[in-house]
Design an enzyme around this catalytic site. Structure first.
Site, short mmCIF file in Angstrom:
data_model
loop_
_atom_site.label_atom_id
_atom_site.label_comp_id
_atom_site.label_asym_id
_atom_site.label_seq_id
_atom_site.Cartn_x
_atom_site.Cartn_y
_atom_site.Cartn_z
N LEU A 147 30.14 -36.60 28.33
CA LEU A 147 30.44 -37.97 27.85
C LEU A 147 29.90 -38.99 28.85
O LEU A 147 30.63 -39.80 29.41
CB LEU A 147 31.95 -38.13 27.64
CG LEU A 147 32.37 -39.31 26.76
CD1 LEU A 147 31.86 -39.14 25.33
CD2 LEU A 147 33.89 -39.46 26.75
N GLY A 148 28.58 -38.95 29.05
CA GLY A 148 27.92 -39.92 29.93
C GLY A 148 27.41 -41.10 29.12
O GLY A 148 28.02 -41.48 28.12
N ARG A 149 26.28 -41.66 29.57
CA ARG A 149 25.72 -42.84 28.89
C ARG A 149 25.47 -42.55 27.41
O ARG A 149 25.92 -43.30 26.53
CB ARG A 149 24.39 -43.23 29.54
CG ARG A 149 24.52 -43.86 30.92
CD ARG A 149 23.15 -44.00 31.56
NE ARG A 149 22.57 -42.71 31.86
CZ ARG A 149 22.36 -42.23 33.09
NH1 ARG A 149 22.62 -42.97 34.14
NH2 ARG A 149 21.86 -41.03 33.28
N ILE A 150 24.77 -41.44 27.12
CA ILE A 150 24.43 -41.16 25.72
C ILE A 150 25.66 -40.67 24.96
O ILE A 150 25.90 -41.08 23.81
CB ILE A 150 23.27 -40.14 25.62
CG1 ILE A 150 22.04 -40.65 26.37
CG2 ILE A 150 22.93 -39.85 24.17
CD1 ILE A 150 20.92 -39.62 26.53
N ARG A 170 32.24 -32.89 33.53
CA ARG A 170 32.68 -32.36 34.82
C ARG A 170 34.00 -33.00 35.24
O ARG A 170 34.84 -32.37 35.86
CB ARG A 170 31.60 -32.63 35.89
CG ARG A 170 30.37 -31.77 35.69
CD ARG A 170 29.30 -32.12 36.68
NE ARG A 170 28.88 -33.50 36.55
CZ ARG A 170 27.79 -34.01 37.11
NH1 ARG A 170 27.03 -33.25 37.86
NH2 ARG A 170 27.46 -35.26 36.93
N THR A 171 34.14 -34.29 34.87
CA THR A 171 35.36 -35.01 35.27
C THR A 171 35.96 -35.73 34.08
O THR A 171 35.24 -36.15 33.16
CB THR A 171 35.01 -36.09 36.33
OG1 THR A 171 33.93 -36.88 35.81
CG2 THR A 171 34.60 -35.48 37.65
N ARG A 227 19.41 -30.21 25.96
CA ARG A 227 18.26 -29.40 26.33
C ARG A 227 18.47 -28.01 25.74
O ARG A 227 19.61 -27.54 25.65
CB ARG A 227 18.17 -29.25 27.86
CG ARG A 227 17.65 -30.47 28.60
CD ARG A 227 16.15 -30.62 28.41
NE ARG A 227 15.61 -31.68 29.23
CZ ARG A 227 15.36 -32.92 28.79
NH1 ARG A 227 15.65 -33.26 27.55
NH2 ARG A 227 14.82 -33.82 29.59
N ASP A 251 17.63 -30.60 18.05
CA ASP A 251 16.44 -31.39 18.41
C ASP A 251 15.72 -30.76 19.59
O ASP A 251 14.61 -31.15 19.91
CB ASP A 251 16.85 -32.83 18.74
CG ASP A 251 15.66 -33.76 18.91
OD1 ASP A 251 14.75 -33.71 18.04
OD2 ASP A 251 15.61 -34.51 19.90
N GLU A 256 10.00 -25.03 24.11
CA GLU A 256 9.36 -26.00 23.20
C GLU A 256 7.88 -26.12 23.56
O GLU A 256 7.55 -26.07 24.75
CB GLU A 256 9.99 -27.38 23.35
CG GLU A 256 11.44 -27.43 22.97
CD GLU A 256 12.07 -28.77 23.38
OE1 GLU A 256 11.34 -29.70 23.79
OE2 GLU A 256 13.31 -28.87 23.29
N HIS A 274 12.28 -32.47 19.01
CA HIS A 274 12.58 -33.22 20.25
C HIS A 274 12.12 -34.68 20.12
O HIS A 274 11.33 -35.16 20.93
CB HIS A 274 11.96 -32.55 21.48
CG HIS A 274 12.66 -32.92 22.75
ND1 HIS A 274 12.69 -32.12 23.86
CD2 HIS A 274 13.37 -34.03 23.09
CE1 HIS A 274 13.38 -32.72 24.82
NE2 HIS A 274 13.80 -33.90 24.38
O1 A2R Z 1 29.47 -36.49 35.55
P1 A2R Z 1 30.44 -36.29 34.42
O2 A2R Z 1 31.76 -35.70 34.76
O3 A2R Z 1 30.59 -37.53 33.57
O4 A2R Z 1 29.75 -35.19 33.44
C1 A2R Z 1 28.44 -35.37 32.95
C2 A2R Z 1 28.15 -34.25 31.99
N1 A2R Z 1 27.83 -33.01 32.71
C3 A2R Z 1 28.49 -31.86 32.53
N2 A2R Z 1 29.50 -31.55 31.71
C4 A2R Z 1 29.97 -30.29 31.77
N3 A2R Z 1 29.47 -29.34 32.59
C5 A2R Z 1 28.44 -29.62 33.43
N4 A2R Z 1 27.95 -28.68 34.26
C6 A2R Z 1 27.90 -30.93 33.42
N5 A2R Z 1 26.92 -31.57 34.11
C7 A2R Z 1 26.89 -32.83 33.66
O5 A2R Z 1 27.05 -34.69 31.20
C8 A2R Z 1 28.24 -36.59 32.04
O6 A2R Z 1 29.40 -36.83 31.29
C9 A2R Z 1 27.09 -36.13 31.12
C10 A2R Z 1 25.74 -36.67 31.54
O7 A2R Z 1 25.78 -38.05 31.44
P2 A2R Z 1 24.66 -38.99 32.12
O8 A2R Z 1 24.38 -38.53 33.50
O9 A2R Z 1 25.08 -40.41 31.89
O10 A2R Z 1 23.33 -38.66 31.32
P3 A2R Z 1 22.79 -39.29 29.95
O11 A2R Z 1 21.98 -40.50 30.23
O12 A2R Z 1 23.90 -39.40 28.97
O13 A2R Z 1 21.78 -38.14 29.50
C11 A2R Z 1 22.24 -36.81 29.29
C12 A2R Z 1 21.10 -35.86 28.98
C13 A2R Z 1 19.83 -35.97 29.80
O14 A2R Z 1 19.95 -35.42 31.09
C14 A2R Z 1 18.83 -35.19 28.97
O15 A2R Z 1 18.91 -33.83 29.23
C15 A2R Z 1 19.35 -35.43 27.55
O16 A2R Z 1 20.63 -36.09 27.68
O17 A2R Z 1 18.47 -36.31 26.90
#
Ligand code: A2R
Length: 316
Positions: A147-150, A170-171, A227, A251, A256, A274
């Site tokens: 639940l990050g930006r996207i 993660r949190t 991914r 997607d 790919e 994608h």
């Molecule tokens: O940092 P947290 O607690 O908000 O968690 C991040 C979560 N995340 C995970 N959740 C569970 N297990 C993991 N090992 C794990 N690692 C990361 O993914 C956060 O809630 C979310 C990532 O959010 P953002 O860093 O804001 O990335 P955004 O911009 O939403 O893009 C996500 C992905 C990209 O890295 C591309 O792979 C794809 O969307 O286009």
């Protein structure tokens, strides 16, 4: 003045290449014809699929910046880059809306079987009887993995469909109103639709596995806009073939653009190539941010969008 030399390490749009050519002397790793240039290259540029490992970096003694056109950078060995004093930039934020829009498109397509319905009309099958009934999206439950930006942009849209949203990450996010589950499996057991939107890489590899599909169950659907690596792909194929889950909207894939034939032959999936960030507007905005990251590095000013690992090293 000597030109600033940059190496392109994967496919990027022509309009970005054209802009790069205006300011820099560009080399393409596929047909670099001047091996000495490797020593002069100061920055790399590539898409989210770019593979930049320790071996490649060891050939490039003067590289101090990697500018990724994409939010995900799981092909970059960031640890190796940090050890060599290399900054890694990416393009977060500007693609949130498009990825969230496509996620909603996949949710609707999977639930209401829109691509199959389109084929049904085109094939003239309607004259033999009506299309089968489908799954209602409004009011159903959505579990977001990441639940990050996207993920939050998806939650905002899903809220307008009165979907019951819960998540894992993660949190726990105390500022957000959605129920948190500490594991993907626990989340999957509670929802109609499970949607992955985490980064790729080692920490998330295969996290959507057979156990998760069993928890999601035969009425559950899986959506992947993260991914291909976040899913145990053979387990997903088996779950879809054996109706362990009802269907999927994908997607992203392993390897790919060569998509496993087993996936392409499944009747209960909706597949897109994608394209989540693939609009003119957003790819332009991503290009502008990738160029701004590069320009700031060349100028010696603060890089607008460094990846979190590099920000942590710089303490900013
Ligand atoms: O940092 P947290 O607690 O908000 O968690 C991040 C979560 N995340 C995970 N959740 C569970 N297990 C993991 N090992 C794990 N690692 C990361 O993914 C956060 O809630 C979310 C990532 O959010 P953002 O860093 O804001 O990335 P955004 O911009 O939403 O893009 C996500 C992905 C990209 O890295 C591309 O792979 C794809 O969307 O286009």
């Amino acid at each position: 003045m000597e030109p600033i030399e940059i190496l392109k390490v994967s496919n990027i749009p022509t309009f970005l290449v054209d802009d790069l050519n205006k300011s820099y002397l560009m080399h393409d790793h596929h047909h670099i014809n001047d091996p000495d240039a490797l020593k002069r290259v100061v920055a790399l540029v590539g898409g989210g699929d770019a593979k930049v490992d320790r071996g490649l970096l060891s050939l490039l003694p003067n590289v101090k910046m990697i500018s990724i056109f994409g939010v995900g950078y799981d092909g970059v060995d960031v640890q190796a880059a940090i050890e060599k004093g290399i900054s890694v930039g990416h393009t977060p934020g500007v693609l949130n809306d498009d990825v969230a829009d496509l996620a909603m498109g996949l949710l609707l397509s999977v639930a209401r079987q829109i691509p199959r319905a389109d084929q049904f009309v085109r094939a003239g099958d309607w004259v033999d009887g009506p299309f089968n009934l489908t799954k209602k999206l409004t009011g159903s439950s959505l579990g977001i993995v990441g639940l990050g930006r996207i993920g939050q942009a998806i939650a905002k849209r899903a809220s307008a469909f009165d979907m019951k949203i819960s998540y894992t990450a993660r949190t726990q996010k105390s500022d957000l109103p959605y129920p948190y589950f500490p594991s993907v499996k626990a989340l999957a057991a509670e929802v109609d639709f499970l949607l992955a939107i985490t980064p790729g890489g080692d920490s998330t590899r295969g996290m959507i596995n057979q156990e998760v599909f069993e928890a999601l169950g035969p009425k559950g659907y899986f959506i992947n806009v993260a991914r291909g690596s976040v899913v145990d792909q053979p387990a997903m194929i088996k779950a879809l073939q054996n109706k362990v889950i009802a269907g999927a909207g994908l997607d992203v894939y392993l390897d790919e653009p060569r998509i496993a034939p087993e996936i392409r032959h499944l009747p209960n999936v909706v597949l897109t190539p994608h394209i989540a960030s693939g609009t003119f507007e957003t790819r332009r905005a991503m290009a502008d941010l990738a160029l701004a990251n590069l320009a700031a590095f060349i100028a010696g000013t603060k890089i607008p969008a460094l990846v979190p690992e590099c920000q942590a090293v710089l303490g900013s």
